[in-house]
Design a protein around this motif. Structure first.
Motif, mmCIF file in Angstrom:
data_model
loop_
_atom_site.group_PDB
_atom_site.id
_atom_site.type_symbol
_atom_site.label_atom_id
_atom_site.label_comp_id
_atom_site.label_asym_id
_atom_site.label_seq_id
_atom_site.Cartn_x
_atom_site.Cartn_y
_atom_site.Cartn_z
ATOM 1 N N HIS A 1 16.751 17.746 3.696
ATOM 2 C CA HIS A 1 15.783 16.693 3.976
ATOM 3 C C HIS A 1 16.541 15.392 4.184
ATOM 4 O O HIS A 1 17.428 15.066 3.389
ATOM 5 N N THR A 2 16.187 14.660 5.214
ATOM 6 C CA THR A 2 16.921 13.431 5.489
ATOM 7 C C THR A 2 15.982 12.242 5.548
ATOM 8 O O THR A 2 14.834 12.346 5.964
ATOM 9 N N GLU A 3 16.512 11.123 5.092
ATOM 10 C CA GLU A 3 15.805 9.861 5.303
ATOM 11 C C GLU A 3 16.854 8.848 5.708
ATOM 12 O O GLU A 3 17.792 8.580 4.966
ATOM 13 N N ARG A 4 16.703 8.342 6.915
ATOM 14 C CA ARG A 4 17.709 7.425 7.448
ATOM 15 C C ARG A 4 17.213 6.004 7.280
ATOM 16 O O ARG A 4 16.130 5.677 7.730
ATOM 17 N N PHE A 5 18.040 5.196 6.613
ATOM 18 C CA PHE A 5 17.739 3.773 6.535
ATOM 19 C C PHE A 5 18.324 3.155 7.793
ATOM 20 O O PHE A 5 19.520 2.965 7.888
ATOM 21 N N GLY A 6 17.470 2.893 8.760
ATOM 22 C CA GLY A 6 17.996 2.349 10.006
ATOM 23 C C GLY A 6 18.625 1.004 9.780
ATOM 24 O O GLY A 6 18.414 0.395 8.748
ATOM 25 N N ARG B 1 0.838 -1.190 0.000
ATOM 26 C CA ARG B 1 0.000 0.000 0.000
ATOM 27 C C ARG B 1 0.872 1.237 0.000
ATOM 28 O O ARG B 1 2.013 1.232 0.447
ATOM 29 N N GLY B 2 0.306 2.313 -0.530
ATOM 30 C CA GLY B 2 1.053 3.537 -0.667
ATOM 31 C C GLY B 2 0.415 4.389 -1.745
ATOM 32 O O GLY B 2 -0.733 4.131 -2.126
ATOM 33 N N PRO B 3 1.117 5.361 -2.317
ATOM 34 C CA PRO B 3 2.452 5.799 -1.916
ATOM 35 C C PRO B 3 2.396 6.600 -0.620
ATOM 36 O O PRO B 3 1.415 7.289 -0.358
ATOM 37 N N ILE B 4 3.451 6.482 0.189
ATOM 38 C CA ILE B 4 3.493 7.063 1.528
ATOM 39 C C ILE B 4 4.625 8.087 1.597
ATOM 40 O O ILE B 4 5.689 7.889 1.032
ATOM 41 N N GLY B 5 4.366 9.152 2.345
ATOM 42 C CA GLY B 5 5.392 10.172 2.580
ATOM 43 C C GLY B 5 5.027 11.442 1.859
ATOM 44 O O GLY B 5 4.187 11.442 0.960
ATOM 45 N N GLY B 6 5.624 12.525 2.226
ATOM 46 C CA GLY B 6 5.292 13.780 1.586
ATOM 47 C C GLY B 6 6.369 14.811 1.835
ATOM 48 O O GLY B 6 6.479 15.802 1.124
ATOM 49 N N TYR B 7 7.203 14.539 2.826
ATOM 50 C CA TYR B 7 8.250 15.511 3.153
ATOM 51 C C TYR B 7 9.521 15.215 2.371
ATOM 52 O O TYR B 7 10.112 16.115 1.778
#
Lengths: 256, 202
Positions: A247-252, A110-116
């Protein structure tokens, strides 16, 4: 901190994100550890932006379920939804998606998710993309979106990889400069014969060379493992970039 | 009925009581993933303060030293991130919001938590009272690391962890609910992990 253009686009109430069945139409090995799955998903929402992700849900025959999030690699304009999954050896889901799944198989998403952590050509630039390893995936969606729309926004990509063999989308990236995307690579575990480029971790000097000057207020997107993102985002702020532009997205480190 | 994923067997954790894991979550251990929208702010303690304002009789502000002087407690809770990871039995040193809210009078029903750098998250006031929420400043016996929200973060373990705002600087009491940062970007307004309220419409 927020960009009204994006908020305006996303300010509409969306329909609930329902689980849909995606069917695998193509598989591509990108590297020894990563595979792209192209999916056909009926009624996929049309409000996808480059940088978004999906939730994947797998169900075992006894009803046990596992969910994970994966960045979308394809551009919103593309036919077929592409996910690039890196295999985590002791993972629960990624070995299944990278080794077991065959063309014709289906799974729920499901998605698409996110916006920032998203970019649309109307957001303009300059655009600076800094990726560590498979953190390239959502940034590639932005590059592909720019290409599909024949946008001329000043775009620069800096990719940090262990070795050349770990670089995703090699052919496409090789062609990117012809379309006005400046590409920079550093190989942190350099062992590639003939490699004359950078062989060190991303540092302030490297980011300055990639540019542009923070005074141009570029939109910066950084994605990769947590320590990589923490380090790069800190360096960018120290160089004079506004925190709200980064803008950051961390792949934990997650259970894959 | 969900479709069976051919050839998927999964890996059930036998070392964790499955009744503690909300739907769609998996347990990480020992790692503690970091998720933030932007760079980690550097918050000097000398200029740190925590304020409760909005619909109150009188705003209250605490300096770092005044905050540390408040009664604190050790809290052991499970936390659940909307990105699917859960951590079991995390240990925090924290000041109960009952202590902080006990200093103000209000008829408000909602609260917006605000952070260094402009991040916000919104909660019903009832969800941060009666021993359900804290302002945490130590994790595992150590000062809270900046990437995990140090010097101090909100801790509301019964909701998805984005509600537990990092780098907390204030609470604004409100008569009307106002969506916060992620809530405006498609994430659920309330965020109950047990109902899997991840996104709008869940």
């Amino acid at each position: 901190m927020e960009r009204t253009a994006v908020l305006g686009r996303l300010g509409r109430r969306r329909a609930p994100l329902t689980w849909r069945l995606g069917t695998v139409t193509a598989l591509r090995d990108e590297t020894r550890h990563a595979r792209t799955l192209v999916l056909d998903v009926p009624d996929w929402p049309q409000d996808q932006l480059a940088g978004m992700h999906v939730d994947v849900r797998l169900t075992a025959d006894d009803g046990y379920q596992a969910e994970r999030s994966y960045s979308i690699a394809s551009a919103p304009e593309d036919t077929g939804l592409a996910l690039t999954v890196e295999r985590i050896d002791d993972g629960e889901v990624s070995p299944y998606l990278t080794e077991e799944v065959q063309v014709g198989d289906g799974f729920e998403l499901r998605g698409p998710i996110g916006g920032y952590f998203t970019w649309h050509i109307s957001d303009g630039g300059p655009l600076v993309l800094v990726a560590g390893g498979s953190g390239l995936v959502p940034l590639m969606a932005m590059i592909r979106h720019r290409m599909r729309e024949a946008s001329e926004v000043d775009t620069r990509l800096l990719l940090s990889s262990r070795s050349w063999a770990d670089v995703l989308y090699q052919q496409e990236l090789a062609a990117a400069p012809d379309q006005g995307v400046a590409t920079y690579f550093t190989l942190t575990r350099h062992s590639d014969p003939g490699w004359t480029g950078w062989t060190r971790r991303v540092d302030a000097e490297m980011l300055s060379e990639v540019g542009p000057d923070p005074a141009q207020r570029p939109l910066v997107y950084v994605c990769g493992p947590t320590p990589f993102v923490e380090g790069v985002a800190g360096l960018l702020v120290d160089l004079g970039h506004e925190a709200g532009q980064v803008h950051t997205e961390r792949f934990g480190p997650t259970g894959g | 009925m969900p479709r069976i994923s051919r050839g998927f067997h999964g890996r059930r954790r036998t070392d964790v009581d499955s009744s503690r894991i909300p739907p769609g979550q998996y347990v990480v251990d020992p790692e503690f993933p970091v998720l933030s929208a932007g760079p980690t702010p550097d918050v000097p303690l000398a200029s740190w303060s925590f304020t409760i304002d909005g619909e109150v009789d009188e705003p209250r502000t605490w300096t770092w030293d005044q905050f540390l002087a408040l009664p604190s407690e050790s809290v052991t809770v499970d936390i659940h991130c909307v990105t699917k990871w859960s951590k079991i039995d995390t240990v925090w040193k924290a000041v109960s919001l009952d202590v902080l809210l006990g200093e103000v009078e209000t008829s408000a029903e909602y609260v917006t938590a605000s952070s260094e750098g402009g991040y916000t998250s919104n909660l019903p006031l009832a969800d941060i009272m009666d021993g359900q929420a804290w302002v945490a400043y130590q994790f595992d016996g150590e000062p809270l690391e900046p990437e995990h929200g140090g010097p101090a973060r909100l801790l509301v373990p019964h909701l998805y962890f984005w509600k537990s705002a990092k780098w907390l600087r204030g609470l604004t009491l409100m008569n009307e609910d106002e969506p916060g940062f992620w809530e405006r970007y498609g994430y659920h307004n309330y965020g109950d992990p047990w109902k899997e309220q991840r996104y709008w419409g869940d």
